[in-house]
Design an enzyme around this catalytic site. Structure first.
Site, PDB file in Angstrom:
ATOM      1  CG  HIS A 165       5.034   3.466  -3.957  1.00 61.96           C
ATOM      2  ND1 HIS A 165       4.087   2.510  -4.263  1.00 61.96           N
ATOM      3  CD2 HIS A 165       6.210   2.803  -3.812  1.00 61.96           C
ATOM      4  CE1 HIS A 165       4.674   1.321  -4.301  1.00 61.96           C
ATOM      5  NE2 HIS A 165       5.960   1.477  -4.026  1.00 61.96           N
ATOM      6  CB  CYS A 166       6.042   3.960   1.850  1.00 62.15           C
ATOM      7  SG  CYS A 166       7.326   3.763   3.114  1.00 62.15           S
ATOM      8  N   PRO A 167       8.678   3.021  -0.304  1.00 54.70           N
ATOM      9  CG  PRO A 167      10.837   3.832  -0.703  1.00 54.70           C
ATOM     10  CD  PRO A 167       9.430   4.288  -0.479  1.00 54.70           C
TER      11      PRO A 167
END
Length: 407
Positions: A165-167
């Site tokens: 999951h890439c913020p």
């Protein structure tokens, strides 16, 4: 009023344009990402590229420096949009556990009662490329995760070929957007290299025109120095990320698999088809359509009835029958006890009044069937164990036999 799927979605995603675009719950970080991309390019065009327009003759080739920077930036922003605003590969969750995988078990309590229960196996084995792979059951989505699928705790969804999951893009990276994510990161790396190089070229031109040292040229164009420092720092992040994902693509691994199964060599070779085929799979294969129609209307699901196996159902019916019989025996014993007490009380009153009692006169045959012994501890019980003492059952039967004989 009928609702659409995105309006009752149980994940943590955010939808806009009526469910046409889907973002992660941390999509508020996207404006920061946009600023980190757009602001340096604007500064480059104003303080560097503008002064290079007439430096490359003939045909004013210096204009191409600004045009390339603008087009490259637009390309990076489009890739960012495709990465963060689409379904990353969410597996539709079930409304109930899969019936074909349910296991029915019966537990026996301390008092002998049998309680049927339904169990879901936590894992099961599937074959992938001739290798047995264990897949896990997801309690949140109520399904067995497909191979290479994992549940994202931030988005609260199971995502196929989950990478991470890439913020910075505010979205999970999975099967349907990994290609665009890598292209976004690698293009950002190239954009940083381009701005760094053109800024260095501009400082070199200032040195040649003014016959000055590098320090004096840097003093003449401080924004070029700022852009070079910014791009140098950014290269450590996006450049390192690009190199790491090039390695992952060459071995057909995901970030999640690399970090979690780093000690398992067999796990890493399950999906490895060779470096050329691995790159073809990521960049040349057709992107699978989404398994979710977020704009579809919700249909009411009919009531669901779980049918217990015949053995469980028969054991339950037998238990109910035994309970009914025990209750009947206890009721009969209570009634007989009450009649005996009433007869004793009436006889005592007649004896005190010296009058015969005609309605409750007990003959010798019946007197033998009435119990005068001490009250058993199991009589009058209303709760607890359903077990009835064997003496109670024998006495009840003898009482019934004597009654039938008089009849």
């Amino acid at each position: 009023m009928t609702q659409r799927v995105f309006q009752v979605w149980k994940g943590s995603n955010k939808f806009i344009l009526g469910g046409r675009l889907i973002f992660g719950p941390d999509a508020r970080s996207l404006p920061l990402t946009l600023l980190l991309i757009i602001v340096p390019v604007v500064l480059f065009c104003v303080f560097v590229a503008r002064h290079l327009r007439h430096e490359f003759s003939p045909y004013n080739a210096g204009y191409a420096i600004m045009v390339v920077a603008i087009l490259f930036t637009i390309y990076v922003l489009i890739l960012l949009f495709f990465t963060s605003a689409r379904d990353p590969g969410i597996v539709p969750r079930n409304s109930h556990p899969p019936e074909e995988d349910l296991r029915y078990e019966t537990t026996v309590s301390a008092d002998g009662r049998q309680t049927p229960s339904v169990q879901i196996p936590r894992t099961k084995e599937v074959i992938v490329n001739g290798v047995s792979v264990r897949v896990k059951y997801c309690d949140t989505c109520m399904l067995y995760r497909p191979p290479r699928c994992s549940h994202c705790s931030i988005c609260n969804n199971c995502v196929e070929r989950f990478d991470h999951h890439c913020p910075w893009v505010g979205q999970c990276i999975g099967l349907r957007n990994y290609r665009y994510f890598f292209m976004f990161v690698s293009s950002s790396t190239l954009l940083c290299i381009y701005i760094f190089s053109m800024s260095a070229v501009y400082i070199k031109i200032l040195m040649d025109h003014q016959q000055a040292t590098v320090w004096r040229a840097m003093k003449e164009s401080p924004w070029a120095v700022v852009l070079m420092i910014y791009c140098f720092i950014a290269l450590w992040f996006v450049g390192g990320l690009t190199a790491f994902h090039l390695y992952l693509i060459s071995t057909n691994q995901t970030t999640y698999e690399k970090l979690r199964y780093r000690s398992s060599h067999s796990r890493s070779i399950v999906y490895n088809r060779g470096c050329p085929n691995n790159f073809l799979e990521v960049f040349c294969s057709k992107v699978k359509p989404s398994r979710n129609n977020f704009r579809a209307f919700i249909e009411e699901e009919p009531p669901r009835v779980i049918t217990l196996p015949s053995t469980t159902r028969e054991s339950g019916e037998a238990e109910d029958e035994n309970v009914t019989r025990r209750q009947k025996v206890e009721d009969d014993l209570d009634i007989g006890d009450d009649l005996m007490n009433l007869s004793r009380r009436c006889n005592a009153e007649d004896a005190n009044n010296n009058q015969p009692h005609h309605t409750l006169d007990i003959d010798h045959e019946r007197a033998g069937s009435i119990r005068t012994e001490a009250r058993h501890e199991s009589w009058g019980r209303r709760s607890g164990s359903w077990d009835v003492a064997a003496t109670d059952v024998r006495e009840s039967r003898s009482y019934a036999t004597a009654k039938d004989g008089r009849g």
